[in-house]
Every structure is written in C-alpha cells, then in structure tokens.
Design a protein around this motif. Structure first.
Motif, PDB file in Angstrom:
ATOM      1  N   LYS A 257       0.847  -1.192   0.000  1.00 36.13           N
ATOM      2  CA  LYS A 257       0.000   0.000   0.000  1.00 36.13           C
ATOM      3  C   LYS A 257       0.876   1.233   0.000  1.00 36.13           C
ATOM      4  N   LYS A 258       0.605   2.137  -0.931  1.00 37.04           N
ATOM      5  CA  LYS A 258       1.316   3.412  -0.948  1.00 37.04           C
ATOM      6  C   LYS A 258       0.297   4.547  -0.990  1.00 37.04           C
ATOM      7  N   VAL A 259       0.549   5.542  -0.188  1.00 32.03           N
ATOM      8  CA  VAL A 259      -0.373   6.664  -0.028  1.00 32.03           C
ATOM      9  C   VAL A 259       0.232   7.904  -0.663  1.00 32.03           C
ATOM     10  N   LYS A 260      -0.568   8.642  -1.386  1.00 32.87           N
ATOM     11  CA  LYS A 260      -0.095   9.879  -2.005  1.00 32.87           C
ATOM     12  C   LYS A 260       0.262  10.888  -0.929  1.00 32.87           C
ATOM     13  N   HIS A 261       1.455  11.448  -1.004  1.00 29.64           N
ATOM     14  CA  HIS A 261       1.929  12.392   0.003  1.00 29.64           C
ATOM     15  C   HIS A 261       1.813  13.817  -0.513  1.00 29.64           C
ATOM     16  N   ILE A 262       0.997  14.604   0.167  1.00 32.64           N
ATOM     17  CA  ILE A 262       0.772  15.992  -0.243  1.00 32.64           C
ATOM     18  C   ILE A 262       1.004  16.908   0.956  1.00 32.64           C
ATOM     19  N   ILE A 263       1.860  17.906   0.779  1.00 31.53           N
ATOM     20  CA  ILE A 263       2.079  18.941   1.797  1.00 31.53           C
ATOM     21  C   ILE A 263       1.582  20.270   1.248  1.00 31.53           C
ATOM     22  N   GLY A 264       0.853  21.018   2.083  1.00 31.86           N
ATOM     23  CA  GLY A 264       0.402  22.341   1.679  1.00 31.86           C
ATOM     24  C   GLY A 264      -1.089  22.466   1.504  1.00 31.86           C
ATOM     25  N   ASP A 265      -1.820  21.365   1.727  1.00 32.35           N
ATOM     26  CA  ASP A 265      -3.274  21.420   1.560  1.00 32.35           C
ATOM     27  C   ASP A 265      -4.011  21.676   2.875  1.00 32.35           C
ATOM     28  N   GLY A 266      -3.247  21.993   3.934  1.00 34.80           N
ATOM     29  CA  GLY A 266      -3.869  22.312   5.218  1.00 34.80           C
ATOM     30  C   GLY A 266      -4.015  21.137   6.163  1.00 34.80           C
ATOM     31  N   ARG A 267      -3.851  19.924   5.667  1.00 35.22           N
ATOM     32  CA  ARG A 267      -3.961  18.753   6.551  1.00 35.22           C
ATOM     33  C   ARG A 267      -2.755  18.674   7.476  1.00 35.22           C
ATOM     34  N   HIS A 268      -3.015  18.255   8.700  1.00 34.62           N
ATOM     35  CA  HIS A 268      -1.927  18.106   9.657  1.00 34.62           C
ATOM     36  C   HIS A 268      -1.130  16.842   9.362  1.00 34.62           C
ATOM     37  N   GLU A 269       0.101  16.815   9.794  1.00 37.33           N
ATOM     38  CA  GLU A 269       0.965  15.647   9.603  1.00 37.33           C
ATOM     39  C   GLU A 269       0.353  14.380  10.186  1.00 37.33           C
ATOM     40  N   VAL A 270      -0.317  14.487  11.340  1.00 38.54           N
ATOM     41  CA  VAL A 270      -0.911  13.280  11.925  1.00 38.54           C
ATOM     42  C   VAL A 270      -2.044  12.749  11.053  1.00 38.54           C
ATOM     43  N   GLN A 271      -2.700  13.627  10.305  1.00 35.62           N
ATOM     44  CA  GLN A 271      -3.734  13.183   9.372  1.00 35.62           C
ATOM     45  C   GLN A 271      -3.116  12.487   8.168  1.00 35.62           C
TER      46      GLN A 271
END
Length: 326
Positions: free
Chosen positions: A117-131
C-alpha cells in the motif's frame, strides 16, 4: 499482530509519529508494536507503555552496516505490517525487504513500488501531519487520527516538582532554523513585559543556553530561570504539562507540549500551518505576522538566514497577541 512503525527523522517528526502507536494500540490492544528511530532519542521512550521494542539506528557511525543489521532483525521479526512514515530510500529498503505481510508507506519513497500500500503524500493542503500519517493505517484502523503522546515517568514528574511551587509559564525561544525562530530581541521584549510574580522557565537544549541566558539577563525579569540544557526531553514535557502557558516556535517544543496536551501558544515566522505542523493541544493558538508578505512562506523547513535579508515575518509579530494568552 506484530507492527513496526518507522520514523528516523528529527525529534518533532518522531513525536508526531507516536500518534500511530496510539492508534494501533487502541485498535489492536494485544498487538506487539515496535518503533524504529535514529540514535539519540531513545530516552523519549524509556517508559512507553505500548511499545514492545525500540529499534535504534545509529546513523553517525557505520551507518549502512547498522542499516543492514537492522534489516536482518526486521526480517526475523516477521511483522504483520511495517508502516514507514518516511520518504527516503534507506527506510524504504527496510520496508521493501522486511518480509512483512503488509508493507505500507508514501508514494514518494523510492522503494514504494515494492509496497503493498502506498499513499499519495501531499504537503500544503492544510492537513496536519498526523492526518497524513493516519492515511497509512486507515485501512487497518479507521480514518480518525490519534494525538501524539509521550509518557514521562513518575521520577520525571518528581524531578520537576521543585519548580511547580507557584503559577508559571514556559518559554522555548529557540529553533534549529533561524527563520522558524522569533528574533531574540522579540522574545526579550516579551519576557520583559510579563507581569511580576509570574514564574518563567526558559527551556531548550545545551546549544540554546547562550540565547536563553541573554534573554534572561536583558529582559531584566527577575522571575526568569534558565533551564536550557538542564532537563531531559521527558522532564521538559513534565514541566510543560502543568504550565499556565507554553510559548514556543514552530519547532520540536511545540510537539513536546502537544504530547502532554499542554496549553500552547506557537509563534510561526517563515512557515505557516498549511504545511501541517501546527500545535495539537486542546488549548492552542498560532501567533503570526498580520502583514501580507509575498515571501512568506519561504520554505518548509526554514533557513539559516532570511532569504530577503529583512526577516519581517519575525519582527512584525505583535507581542500583545502573546500577552493576551496569559
């Protein structure tokens, strides 16, 4: 069930990754949960009740020899799932060749093609790191992230009991990055403006002692005690837990406070909460410049100096906003 969580980055990242340990334990209370971190942060987990084993990677000496020794150990453990929070090749290799039934990580990892399983990693959309991290285990838990947590020992709390004789606040004025740290002059002005009778503790590591000492002396505030370099991380957390307020930068002390759900006022200079690393305590607030600066944010991790040379994002912070949090 056997789980391995991998996060060998900095202190703040490691603290945030403990939310995965909390969530896995809540969902699988009888599971064995191991945690792989880099050498230097072992003391954070000296009394963690949900960890079966702490695996420590020494990156400074014989880095790759130690890496392959760890790989051998991981393969022997026969994990049901390896959850890799990092996006770098070394930990990707450990995950890919772990022999785990489930190999989970972010798509930016060079070895992600070998993950189940691989999850798309997006930074900058307002989601917290724990999310973001929670997405890695959403299929085996649910979509609701836990909060990060550390567990100071009874001895840690006893050690800092001597400082809790009256109402107090903690200030952690330093950061590894210059542009993520409110200017020393600003912290000094704030310390000087604090009401008399309010005890103040300055927190930080040994390398922060000079800055903390200058703030203490130049503020003229006789109620300030400089504890930088004198407390372990867990003892600092134990002190922060019962503070009237904790004033921090966008740096590891902010996450240390979150691990105790301690009241937090976080100063953001060059960075913004859109990156996903804001305070998580129930009583928390971000203070930042009100000026519309085209250069902000200038980077995810900060810089050793302001790229524009003016550092307005630090000098234009209204200190009254900090005082109001008292």
């Amino acid at each position: 069930m056997k789980f391995l969580v991998i996060q060998t980055a900095s202190i703040g990242d490691v603290i945030l990754a403990t939310a995965l340990i909390e969530k896995l334990h809540d969902t699988y209370p009888d599971a064995e949960i191991d945690f792989l971190i880099k050498k230097g942060y072992e003391n954070l987990f000296s009394s963690h009740p949900f960890l079966n084993e702490l695996i420590v990677w020494n990156k400074k000496n014989d880095k790759y020899r130690n890496l392959f020794q760890i790989l051998k150990k991981i393969r022997g453990r026969k994990y049901d799932a390896v959850v890799n929070v990092q996006r770098f090749a070394a930990t990707g290799l450990l995950t890919a060749f772990s022999k785990a039934k489930m190999k989970i990580g972010f798509d930016k990892n060079p070895f992600s093609c070998f993950f189940n399983k691989k999850v798309k990693h997006i930074i900058g959309d307002g989601r917290h790191e724990v999310q973001r991290n929670q997405e890695l285990i959403a299929d085996i838990t649910d979509g609701v992230p836990a909060k990060p947590r550390l567990y100071p020992t009874e001895q840690d709390f006893d050690n800092v009991k001597q400082f809790k004789t009256r109402e107090y606040i903690c200030i952690a004025p330093c950061s590894l990055w210059f542009t993520k740290q409110m200017p020393e002059e600003q912290w000094t002005k704030f310390a000087a403006s604090l009401p008399k009778g309010l005890k103040v503790f300055l927190l930080g590591g040994k390398d922060d002692n000079d800055i903390c000492e200058r703030i203490r002396i130049r503020s003229g505030n006789e109620d300030i005690t400089n504890l930088s370099g004198q407390l372990s991380l867990l003892r600092s957390a134990a002190l922060m837990r019962d503070a009237k307020m904790n004033f921090v930068n966008d740096s590891s002390p902010m996450h240390l406070a979150a691990s105790q759900d301690a009241p937090t006022t976080a100063v953001f200079c060059s960075t913004t909460t859109d990156f996903g690393f804001g305070p998580l305590s129930s009583d928390s607030r971000v203070v930042e410049t009100r000026e519309k600066l085209e250069c902000r944010p200038c980077g995810l991790h900060g810089f050793k100096q302001c790229p524009k040379g003016h550092f307005k994002c630090g000098y234009t912070i209204d200190l009254q906003e900090l005082t109001e949090r008292l």
